[in-house]
Design a protein around this motif. Sequence first.
Motif, PDB file in Angstrom:
ATOM      1  N   LEU A   1      21.998  49.420   9.672  1.00 32.34           N
ATOM      2  CA  LEU A   1      22.162  48.892  10.355  1.00 32.34           C
ATOM      3  C   LEU A   1      23.295  47.699   9.391  1.00 32.34           C
ATOM      4  CD1 LEU A   1      20.303  47.268  13.417  1.00 32.34           C
ATOM      5  CD2 LEU A   1      21.545  48.277  13.193  1.00 32.34           C
ATOM      6  N   TYR A   2      22.894  47.888   8.396  1.00 34.70           N
ATOM      7  CA  TYR A   2      23.259  46.878   7.565  1.00 34.70           C
ATOM      8  C   TYR A   2      24.376  47.198   7.223  1.00 34.70           C
ATOM      9  CZ  TYR A   2      21.986  48.273   2.952  1.00 34.70           C
ATOM     10  OH  TYR A   2      21.299  48.640   1.876  1.00 34.70           O
ATOM     11  N   ASN A   3      25.674  46.847   6.150  1.00 33.16           N
ATOM     12  CA  ASN A   3      26.740  46.972   5.026  1.00 33.16           C
ATOM     13  C   ASN A   3      26.707  45.757   4.650  1.00 33.16           C
ATOM     14  OD1 ASN A   3      28.938  44.540   6.349  1.00 33.16           O
ATOM     15  ND2 ASN A   3      27.846  45.405   8.248  1.00 33.16           N
ATOM     16  N   PRO A   4      27.960  46.118   3.478  1.00 33.44           N
ATOM     17  CA  PRO A   4      28.228  45.140   2.188  1.00 33.44           C
ATOM     18  C   PRO A   4      28.334  43.597   2.391  1.00 33.44           C
ATOM     19  CG  PRO A   4      28.817  47.216   1.439  1.00 33.44           C
ATOM     20  CD  PRO A   4      28.339  47.399   2.749  1.00 33.44           C
ATOM     21  N   LEU A   5      28.560  43.797   3.962  1.00 26.31           N
ATOM     22  CA  LEU A   5      29.779  42.639   3.844  1.00 26.31           C
ATOM     23  C   LEU A   5      27.998  41.567   4.869  1.00 26.31           C
ATOM     24  CD1 LEU A   5      32.257  43.644   6.330  1.00 26.31           C
ATOM     25  CD2 LEU A   5      32.479  42.152   3.866  1.00 26.31           C
ATOM     26  N   THR A   6      26.726  42.178   4.688  1.00 32.09           N
ATOM     27  CA  THR A   6      25.426  42.073   5.568  1.00 32.09           C
ATOM     28  C   THR A   6      24.816  41.408   4.557  1.00 32.09           C
ATOM     29  OG1 THR A   6      24.910  43.986   6.751  1.00 32.09           O
ATOM     30  CG2 THR A   6      26.210  42.109   7.668  1.00 32.09           C
ATOM     31  N   TYR A   7      24.906  41.925   3.185  1.00 31.80           N
ATOM     32  CA  TYR A   7      23.949  41.581   2.349  1.00 31.80           C
ATOM     33  C   TYR A   7      23.447  40.811   1.757  1.00 31.80           C
ATOM     34  CZ  TYR A   7      24.816  46.888   0.627  1.00 31.80           C
ATOM     35  OH  TYR A   7      24.674  48.482   0.098  1.00 31.80           O
ATOM     36  N   PRO A   8      24.299  39.237   1.808  1.00 35.01           N
ATOM     37  CA  PRO A   8      23.061  37.925   1.959  1.00 35.01           C
ATOM     38  C   PRO A   8      21.969  38.089   2.710  1.00 35.01           C
ATOM     39  CG  PRO A   8      26.261  37.969   1.748  1.00 35.01           C
ATOM     40  CD  PRO A   8      25.493  39.395   2.077  1.00 35.01           C
ATOM     41  N   THR A   9      21.997  38.239   3.966  1.00 36.17           N
ATOM     42  CA  THR A   9      20.454  38.131   4.668  1.00 36.17           C
ATOM     43  C   THR A   9      20.409  39.768   5.033  1.00 36.17           C
ATOM     44  OG1 THR A   9      22.897  38.263   6.414  1.00 36.17           O
ATOM     45  CG2 THR A   9      21.829  36.365   5.804  1.00 36.17           C
ATOM     46  N   ALA A  10      20.777  40.655   5.302  1.00 35.30           N
ATOM     47  CA  ALA A  10      20.294  41.652   5.665  1.00 35.30           C
ATOM     48  C   ALA A  10      19.421  42.702   4.439  1.00 35.30           C
ATOM     49  CB  ALA A  10      21.432  42.905   6.433  1.00 35.30           C
ATOM     50  N   ASP A  11      19.934  42.482   2.917  1.00 36.92           N
ATOM     51  CA  ASP A  11      19.666  42.924   1.970  1.00 36.92           C
ATOM     52  C   ASP A  11      18.108  42.711   1.921  1.00 36.92           C
ATOM     53  OD1 ASP A  11      19.175  45.529   0.140  1.00 36.92           O
ATOM     54  OD2 ASP A  11      20.242  44.015  -1.418  1.00 36.92           O
ATOM     55  N   VAL A  12      16.685  43.566   2.473  1.00 31.04           N
ATOM     56  CA  VAL A  12      15.660  43.967   1.588  1.00 31.04           C
ATOM     57  C   VAL A  12      15.335  44.234   0.704  1.00 31.04           C
ATOM     58  CG1 VAL A  12      14.799  42.861   4.642  1.00 31.04           C
ATOM     59  CG2 VAL A  12      15.045  45.354   3.390  1.00 31.04           C
TER      60      VAL A  12
END
Length: 331
Positions: A271-282
Amino acid sequence: MSSSTTSAPPPGTQEPPPAPPPRRRRTRSPSPTGWRRALRKDWQLYSLAVLPLLFFLVFRYLPMIGNVIAFRRFEPGGSILGEYWVGLRYVEMFLSDPTFWQVFRNTLWIGGLTLVFCFPVPIVLALLLNEVRRRSLKRFVQSVSYLPHFLSIVIVAGITMQMLATDGPVNHVLGWFGHDPVRFIQEPDWFRTIYVGSEIWQTAGWGTILYLAALTTIDEDLYEAARIDGANRWRQIWHVTLPGIRPTMITLLILNIGTFLAVGFEKVLLLYNPLTYPTADVISTYLYRTGVESNSFSYAAAIGLFEAVIGLVLITSANQLSRRTVGTSLW
């Protein structure tokens, strides 16, 4: 010719009887213990556990030996246990890495939201289904709620992305109300809501099975006694139903707390991508990029060991707290 005479004992005294010969203890053959007797009796059933035990041994316990590379320098193509000892170098690296603490906070946020919202939903759904008297309606709702669990995570992620695409059904509905299309997949603020919502949709029905099974073990006489005392349906649920399924609730809660930091790697990765790393990267996705894509296996092993230690502390503390406060525990 002389004859030997035996002197008689003095009057009033009596010769003590001779001591009996010592009894020899019989040496019995050791009887088989309880587990041996059960193994001989039901060896066919116990043989079914051989393959699961081998699975856990090969894929769960033997890989633990590889944690040693968290303290050794590992190079691809070299020794499987590392080349030389570096101590706590990699631990100090991720403790001073701001990116690690960002993904650690994201893991806490997503894990906490998943626990808060996904844990009570199956309980509520099971209580509602338990009150349904029409069997056909109950079976229909159960089938619809169970279905997402049997779908692959890839399919679930694909459905989610198609539904929330810029030209997807959700944005079409928003367009009917005059709202501009929202880039749900590319917006970091929407990722946690999307992940938790898809997790509820996928897991709520399966968790309901466990609670419905626990509801069948509650004695009907307790409900009858509650009705005699004047308790309405809400009071019966609060004082009879919930205490009856409390052991199941506590067991599942402890297991969920133990996997608190192990947020679903596959779904986040899809679901995630580099644009959502600030909140999606776990942590799990950060480990994947660091270890597999960047070949920093020792650094990734140190982070994974840190995550495992925290998970062990969480599940042990939750179990002890549950035993002392509620009286129910996992072990």
